[in-house]
Each structure stands twice: as structure tokens, then as C-alpha cells.
Design an enzyme around this catalytic site. Structure first.
Site, PDB file in Angstrom:
ATOM      1  N   LYS A  96      53.196  44.901  75.496  1.00 30.38           N
ATOM      2  CA  LYS A  96      52.580  45.643  74.400  1.00 30.38           C
ATOM      3  C   LYS A  96      51.113  45.240  74.289  1.00 30.38           C
ATOM      4  CE  LYS A  96      54.607  47.086  70.884  1.00 30.38           C
ATOM      5  NZ  LYS A  96      55.189  47.282  69.539  1.00 30.38           N
TER       6      LYS A  96
ATOM      7  N   GLU B 162      51.412  41.427  68.530  1.00 27.75           N
ATOM      8  CA  GLU B 162      52.121  42.602  69.042  1.00 27.75           C
ATOM      9  C   GLU B 162      53.218  42.225  70.030  1.00 27.75           C
ATOM     10  OE1 GLU B 162      51.839  46.045  68.285  1.00 27.75           O
ATOM     11  OE2 GLU B 162      50.933  45.055  66.555  1.00 27.75           O
TER      12      GLU B 162
END
Length: 476
Positions: free
Chosen positions: A333, A339
Site C-alpha cells: 500500500k 498505511e
């Protein structure tokens, strides 16, 4: 519909509270919280093993971001209810053609029923957060949902509800519209998109799916919002001056803000579901509060709260579908380090921390957690360099492309790497990449640049300067 004046809001809220005081009637089947099963990673376990891990954590349902055949087959015969998703890019096609919508249902849903217990068909992911598709997709969202619903009815499929997931930025004041009683949908979407959406959800007895992350609200307001308030740990309270309702945690504020915004459009009875929520178990040095301790506390308390005391001050006792993000730490990601650190499990299938998503395990019975070290902002210098993993298994082409990209941005980003420059030596792709990554990041981080470079970079607090080659720091 214009927003009601502040003096009228208590009556709106009283009516909402009365309507939902018997929320047990709206209970959602399943034993534990749902889990978002994302697969933006290159080394996670296969679907069947993933299903075993979902069940080991006590999950009652699972949400995927597509209709992957392998995943849906792995879920067949389990008691897990399933949410599947239509990708954003085909929404206009499904809106334009009932036949295309029916074809999608025939190919992606029908083959797996009834063995795979698909409960929700979600059309797009945070569509209204992406301004780049405003012209092509926003107005076509509800027509696509209507065509899919028509297909389900024609096929006699009544067990699957249709919805779409929306981020908190659908509200005019974003994720933190305090007080909740002042919340309203953004002017650009309220009438043309959200009102028809709510009309559809109300008419089909479906849910408004919201992605609600107290972590982001707290991390951006950590001087005024106590951490314990974001983690369901009590202590702090907030009283909405418009309604008099008392809040004991941040998630309730966020969810009630959505309820109020729906009520202002005349749809205060539409049911609410939490499509994504959670807390990161790690992150970059410049990201506050992302650690295993906080992630475990948040998700454990969330599970217990939803099992024993569901609902919000406006909708007390009302159970709702809730999906934790996410099953795995997803290493591919993009964006800041958080994230890639939302998982209940590491990529090798080991638990990041023990958790019982049914909420039945007493909090005292969990083993002690390591004390957090980043609940206050890190104030020292930080650099961005080629990651240790990328250095160990160097992909010359990938690193070379990232190096070229970094050097092409900013002003004089790679001047020191030219022959005769202070950082030309050692003349290796790895050494040059570290300098270029850092030079790029230090110049452009305030405009949104991240230390990522397709998973090739990482932050460090150890000065990578060497000899006459000085790496720029944010303190300079």
C-alpha cells in the site's frame, strides 16, 4: 433541505433516539466484528489459510474489495457473512446498462450462492472522496446501484443488500465535525448524490456504510483530544451543546455526526454500518501514536463495546455491522508508513497481538502489551533512505527508476550526485538512491511527498551522511 436551526436539533435528536431505542430488533447476525480482508501485498497467506485466521480471531464476517473467485470459494461453507465490492472504474458502465449490471451479478455473485454467504454488495469504495472521477462517476453511483438491485430482484435474490462505502470527508467538516449536531453533507454532493443515495438505501432497507477512523482525528488534534477518549478508555467526556448528549469516545461522535447529516436531508432513520475502522500498529517516525499497544487497546475495546453496549448516544442500543481494518499488514500500500500497518496479522500469519473479535474475552486476561514509545510527536531529525529490505535484495531496475524519478523532481535534487559532487562516491545505485530519496523528500514533504518510492524507501533517525556527503535534514 436546509439545515435546521440549532434550537431545533434537540427535537430531531429526540425523535432519532426514540426511533432507535429498540435497536436490538435491527441486530446483525454473526458472532464477532467483521474484518476487511485487503490483499495489497505480495507475501500474505492464501485464501484458505486467511479464512482460518479470520475464524481464529473470532470474526463474524468479512469484507473484500472485489469479488475474487479464490477468496469466495474459500469462504464457502463457513458461517462467515461476506461483503463483496464492485470496482470504482466500472460504475459508469453498470449505470448505463441494466444488462451490464445483470452480467456482473451473473458472473461475480450468482456462482457462489448460497454456499458463500454474501450479505452485502458494495458499489465502489469511497467514490465521493475522489474528485478526479466526479464528472464520470459521482452522478452514476446511484443508477448503478439501482441496476444491480433490479438484477437481484429479477433473480429472486433477496438476502443481499446493496450499499456503497463513504469516507468521513463526505461531511462538510470532514472527519471531526464537532459538535456532531452541526454536521452536514458537503454542498457539492448533498443534493445531487447523497439525497438519492439515502432514498435508495431507505427504500431497500440497506445501510449507509461509513469509513470512520478515530486515529486520524486524534493524531491531527492530539493536543485537544485525549488519547484515552479515542481508545474507548473513558475519562474524558464531551457534551454536544446543541443536543445535550454526552459522548465518552470519539467514534460515537463521528457516527452520530453522520446520523445528524442524514437527518438534515430527511433520512434520519437510514441504518448505519461501519465499513472500516481500526488503529495502526506501526508507522513512520513522524506519525504519532501508531503502535501495537494502541492498536490492541482500540480493537479490543471496540469489540467489547459493540458486543455489550452497542449504539451511540443518538441511537442507543442499536447494533450495526462493524468491520475492522484490516486482516493483514499490507506491504504494497502506498503512502505514509501507517498505511502498511493496520493488520491483525503479519504477512507470515502470526498475530500482531491477541484479540477476540467477539468481545467476550475479558480485557484483564490478555498478556501485557509493550509500552508505546510514540504517543507524543518525535522532534528529532528524520531522513529517508533506501530500505534495508530493498538494499539486501537489490532490484537495480526498480531502484534505478525510483532514483531517476526522485532526481527529476524539485530543484537541484541530485546535484551532489554528479561526477565530482560531494555524494558521487560510492558510485552505486543503492548509495545514490538513498541520497536522492532523502533530497526529494526533504524538499517536497510539506506538499504531500512521502518516503515510500514503491516500497523501496524507509525513514531513519540515524544520520546517513558520510564523509563530505551531507544528507539534508528537516531541521536545516
Amino acid at each position: 433541505m436546509a439545515a435546521p436551526p440549532l434550537w431545533a436539533l434537540p427535537l430531531v435528536v429526540l425523535l432519532l433516539c426514540a426511533a432507535f431505542s429498540s435497536g436490538a430488533a435491527h441486530a446483525v447476525s454473526g458472532h464477532g466484528l467483521g474484518v476487511n480482508y485487503g490483499r495489497v501485498a505480495d507475501d500474505i497467506p492464501p485464501p484458505r489459510r486467511s479464512v482460518e485466521l479470520l475464524r481464529a480471531a473470532g470474526a463474524g464476517s468479512v469484507k473484500i474489495y472485489d469479488a475474487n473467485p479464490g477468496v469466495l470459494r474459500a469462504l464457502a461453507g463457513t458461517r462467515l457473512t461476506v461483503s463483496i465490492m464492485v470496482p470504482n472504474e466500472i460504475i459508469p458502465d453498470l449505470a448505463a446498462s441494466a444488462a451490464a449490471a445483470d452480467r456482473w451479478v451473473a458472473e461475480n455473485l450468482v456462482p457462489y450462492l448460497p454456499k458463500t454467504r454474501v450479505k452485502f454488495l458494495l458499489v465502489g469504495n469511497e467514490v465521493l472522496s475522489d474528485a478526479s472521477i466526479a464528472a464520470s462517476t459521482w452522478a452514476r453511483l446511484v443508477p448503478a446501484m439501482e441496476n444491480l438491485h433490479q438484477s437481484l430482484r429479477a433473480r429472486g435474490i433477496s438476502s443481499v443488500k446493496i450499499g456503497t462505502t463513504l469516507a468521513m470527508d463526505a461531511l462538510a467538516d470532514g472527519a471531526f465535525p464537532r459538535p456532531p449536531s452541526a454536521a452536514a453533507f458537503r454542498a457539492d454532493i448533498a443534493e445531487p448524490v447523497v439525497r438519492p443515495l439515502l432514498h435508495f438505501l431507505n427504500g431497500t432497507n440497506s445501510y449507509y456504510f461509513v469509513d470512520a477512523y478515530p486515529y486520524f482525528v486524534w493524531s491531527g488534534n492530539n493536543l485537544t483530544v485525549p488519547l484515552g477518549y479515542a481508545l474507548f478508555q473513558g475519562g474524558a467526556r464531551y457534551v454536544d451543546p446543541g443536543t445535550g448528549l454526552t459522548y465518552t469516545n470519539l467514534l460515537d461522535e463521528m457516527l452520530d455526526a453522520v446520523v445528524v447529516a442524514m437527518a438534515k436531508l430527511g433520512y434520519g432513520h437510514v441504518k448505519l454500518a461501519v465499513a472500516e475502522t481500526g488503529w495502526p500498529n506501526g508507522g513512520d517516525y513522524d506519525q504519532i501514536g501508531g503502535n501495537v499497544h494502541n492498536a490492541a487497546i482500540y480493537n479490543r475495546n471496540l469489540a467489547m463495546r459493540m458486543a455489550k453496549n452497542p449504539g451511540t448516544p443518538i441511537r442507543p442500543g442499536t447494533k450495526m455491522p462493524v468491520f475492522v481494518f484490516s486482516l493483514y499488514n499490507e506491504d504494497l500500500k502506498p503512502g505514509p508508513g501507517t498505511e502498511r500497518h493496520w493488520g491483525l496479522y503479519y504477512a507470515n500469519g502470526t498475530a500482531v497481538y491477541p484479540i477476540d473479535l467477539t468481545g467476550r474475552r475479558p480485557l484483564w486476561s490478555y498478556p501485557p502489551l509493550q509500552a508505546p514509545e510514540n504517543n507524543t510527536p518525535y522532534k528529532g531529525p528524520i531522513w529517508c533512505v533506501l530500505s534495508a529490505a530493498a538494499s539486501k535484495k537489490l532490484n537495480e531496475t526498480a531502484v534505478g527508476n525510483a532514483l531517476a524519478y526522485a532526481c527529476g523532481q524539485g530543484n537541484g535534487t541530485c546535484d551532489a550526485l554528479q561526477p565530482g559532487g560531494n555524494c558521487f562516491l560510492p558510485n552505486t545505485t543503492a548509495a545514490h538512491a538513498s541520497y536522492a530519496f532523502n533530497s526529494y523528500w526533504q524538499q517536497l514533504r510539506k506538499t504531500g511527498a512521502t518516503c515510500y518510492f514503491n516500497n523501496l524507501a524507509e525513514q531513519t533517525i540515524k544520520d546517513p551522511s558520510h564523509g563530505s556527503c551531507k544528507f539534508r535534514s528537516p531541521l536545516e
